[in-house]
Design an enzyme around this catalytic site. Sequence first.
Site, PDB file in Angstrom:
ATOM      1  N   ASN A 113       0.887  -1.257  -0.156  1.00 24.44           N
ATOM      2  CA  ASN A 113      -0.059   0.104   0.072  1.00 24.44           C
ATOM      3  C   ASN A 113       0.938   1.143  -0.022  1.00 24.44           C
ATOM      4  O   ASN A 113       1.574   1.605   0.896  1.00 24.44           O
ATOM      5  CB  ASN A 113      -0.946  -0.005   1.401  1.00 24.44           C
ATOM      6  CG  ASN A 113      -1.689   1.180   1.475  1.00 24.44           C
ATOM      7  OD1 ASN A 113      -1.895   1.936   0.539  1.00 24.44           O
ATOM      8  ND2 ASN A 113      -2.444   1.408   2.613  1.00 24.44           N
ATOM      9  N   TRP A 114       1.005   1.925  -1.193  1.00 22.44           N
ATOM     10  CA  TRP A 114       1.918   3.029  -1.445  1.00 22.44           C
ATOM     11  C   TRP A 114       1.428   4.232  -0.635  1.00 22.44           C
ATOM     12  O   TRP A 114       2.072   5.340  -0.537  1.00 22.44           O
ATOM     13  CB  TRP A 114       2.247   3.220  -2.683  1.00 22.44           C
ATOM     14  CG  TRP A 114       3.088   2.284  -3.308  1.00 22.44           C
ATOM     15  CD1 TRP A 114       3.351   0.904  -2.786  1.00 22.44           C
ATOM     16  CD2 TRP A 114       3.553   2.061  -4.717  1.00 22.44           C
ATOM     17  NE1 TRP A 114       4.078   0.160  -3.724  1.00 22.44           N
ATOM     18  CE2 TRP A 114       4.040   0.748  -4.818  1.00 22.44           C
ATOM     19  CE3 TRP A 114       3.412   3.099  -5.779  1.00 22.44           C
ATOM     20  CZ2 TRP A 114       4.725   0.403  -6.022  1.00 22.44           C
ATOM     21  CZ3 TRP A 114       4.044   2.599  -7.173  1.00 22.44           C
ATOM     22  CH2 TRP A 114       4.592   1.263  -7.285  1.00 22.44           C
ATOM     23  N   GLU A 127      -6.890   4.567   7.988  1.00 19.12           N
ATOM     24  CA  GLU A 127      -6.518   5.989   7.680  1.00 19.12           C
ATOM     25  C   GLU A 127      -7.911   6.815   7.251  1.00 19.12           C
ATOM     26  O   GLU A 127      -8.051   8.082   7.408  1.00 19.12           O
ATOM     27  CB  GLU A 127      -5.347   6.041   6.801  1.00 19.12           C
ATOM     28  CG  GLU A 127      -3.921   6.055   7.671  1.00 19.12           C
ATOM     29  CD  GLU A 127      -2.925   5.571   6.859  1.00 19.12           C
ATOM     30  OE1 GLU A 127      -2.896   5.529   5.644  1.00 19.12           O
ATOM     31  OE2 GLU A 127      -1.899   5.094   7.469  1.00 19.12           O
ATOM     32  N   GLU A 133      -5.416  -5.069  10.577  1.00 19.36           N
ATOM     33  CA  GLU A 133      -4.465  -3.926  10.884  1.00 19.36           C
ATOM     34  C   GLU A 133      -4.843  -3.390  12.019  1.00 19.36           C
ATOM     35  O   GLU A 133      -5.501  -2.240  12.364  1.00 19.36           O
ATOM     36  CB  GLU A 133      -4.415  -3.057   9.693  1.00 19.36           C
ATOM     37  CG  GLU A 133      -4.146  -3.639   8.233  1.00 19.36           C
ATOM     38  CD  GLU A 133      -3.691  -2.538   7.428  1.00 19.36           C
ATOM     39  OE1 GLU A 133      -2.556  -2.721   6.758  1.00 19.36           O
ATOM     40  OE2 GLU A 133      -4.242  -1.616   7.056  1.00 19.36           O
ATOM     41  N   GLY A 149       2.461   2.079  10.812  1.00 21.68           N
ATOM     42  CA  GLY A 149       3.343   3.145  10.684  1.00 21.68           C
ATOM     43  C   GLY A 149       4.040   3.600  11.924  1.00 21.68           C
ATOM     44  O   GLY A 149       4.763   4.561  12.186  1.00 21.68           O
ATOM     45  N   SER A 178       3.402  -2.171  10.322  1.00 19.80           N
ATOM     46  CA  SER A 178       4.838  -2.301  10.464  1.00 19.80           C
ATOM     47  C   SER A 178       5.396  -3.712  10.177  1.00 19.80           C
ATOM     48  O   SER A 178       6.143  -3.955  10.846  1.00 19.80           O
ATOM     49  CB  SER A 178       4.894  -2.013  11.952  1.00 19.80           C
ATOM     50  OG  SER A 178       4.682  -0.565  12.221  1.00 19.80           O
ATOM     51  N   GLY A 224       2.894  -1.223   4.216  1.00 21.48           N
ATOM     52  CA  GLY A 224       2.738   0.467   4.006  1.00 21.48           C
ATOM     53  C   GLY A 224       4.264   0.702   3.684  1.00 21.48           C
ATOM     54  O   GLY A 224       4.802   0.372   2.705  1.00 21.48           O
ATOM     55  N   GLY A 225       5.107   1.277   4.855  1.00 19.07           N
ATOM     56  CA  GLY A 225       6.112   1.748   4.626  1.00 19.07           C
ATOM     57  C   GLY A 225       7.334   0.882   3.877  1.00 19.07           C
ATOM     58  O   GLY A 225       7.800   1.544   3.146  1.00 19.07           O
TER      59      GLY A 225
HETATM   60  P1  PGA Z   1       2.757   0.320   7.733  1.00 16.40           P
HETATM   61  O1  PGA Z   1       1.426   0.167   7.085  1.00 16.40           O
HETATM   62  O2  PGA Z   1       3.423  -1.217   7.072  1.00 16.40           O
HETATM   63  O3  PGA Z   1       3.719   1.510   7.317  1.00 16.40           O
HETATM   64  O4  PGA Z   1       2.512   0.198   9.181  1.00 16.40           O
HETATM   65  C1  PGA Z   1       0.506  -0.686   6.756  1.00 16.40           C
HETATM   66  C2  PGA Z   1      -0.813  -0.118   6.151  1.00 16.40           C
HETATM   67  O5  PGA Z   1      -1.467   0.749   6.714  1.00 16.40           O
HETATM   68  O6  PGA Z   1      -1.190  -0.840   5.391  1.00 16.40           O
END
Ligand code: PGA
Length: 253
Positions: free
Chosen positions: A10-11, A98, A168, A174, A214, A235-236
Amino acid sequence: MGRTPFIAGNWKMNKTVAEAVELIKELKASFSGVQGVEVAVAPPFTALYAVSKELKDSSICLAAQNLFWEEKGAFTGEISPLMLKGLGCHYVIIGHSERRQYFGETDGTVNRKIKAAMTHGLKPIFCIGETLNEREGGKTFSVIERQIEGGLENLGAKEIEPLVIAYEPVWAIGTGKTATPQEAEEVHRFIREKFVKMYSRPFAESIRIQYGGSVTPENVKGLMSQEDIDGALVGGASLKQETFSKIVRFKEI
Ligand code: PGA
């Protein structure tokens, strides 16, 4: 149980078109020869077309990060399922925390979006998860239950067959604070049992449940070794070829 592991990147709101093209070219090269894992990337809307062109002869799937439920009309700033389908999207992330936190998404809007995605042949990656307050207040399971029941209201097993769940925990997104494999597995098991109650055991056993929050090359193996963890929403660590390809190649770690 024959569930193919599914790793999706997920960018979020990252990457210009030029940066997205550069990253997808690197990813394509680094994934050649990887087998037994399904991979998807979710670039921002503005880069979907360019990334889709790069993915023409690739097994990497394309995902969008959101959609609106109407096909067309006076909805300034929104993107419809038809538009995503036309771009070659296979998946669409729905109900990311989010979007729930900053953009007012509710179980009701998530439900409308899941239905719209299904109608147009887009597979939803349906995100659920509790906040830190909810976890500390002992409400994790009731929150998960409410999100599943609300998000899937009036949907039968046949209709949601292609659905993927992403668990999640909001406190892990994050933050660098991953759930331990045991903490994650406990919730994944709960989710699967919920699907047994709502639908059937065979259906519950077939549905894929990703973990997100994470995920890194360091912790992916431990998470993926759990019985009910079938993949990761990253994500990251999906923004760089080095880290994302290590996660995709978790079997080799
Ligand atoms: P993260 O994000 O890996 O940066 O924690 C995951 C996500 O929100 O899908």
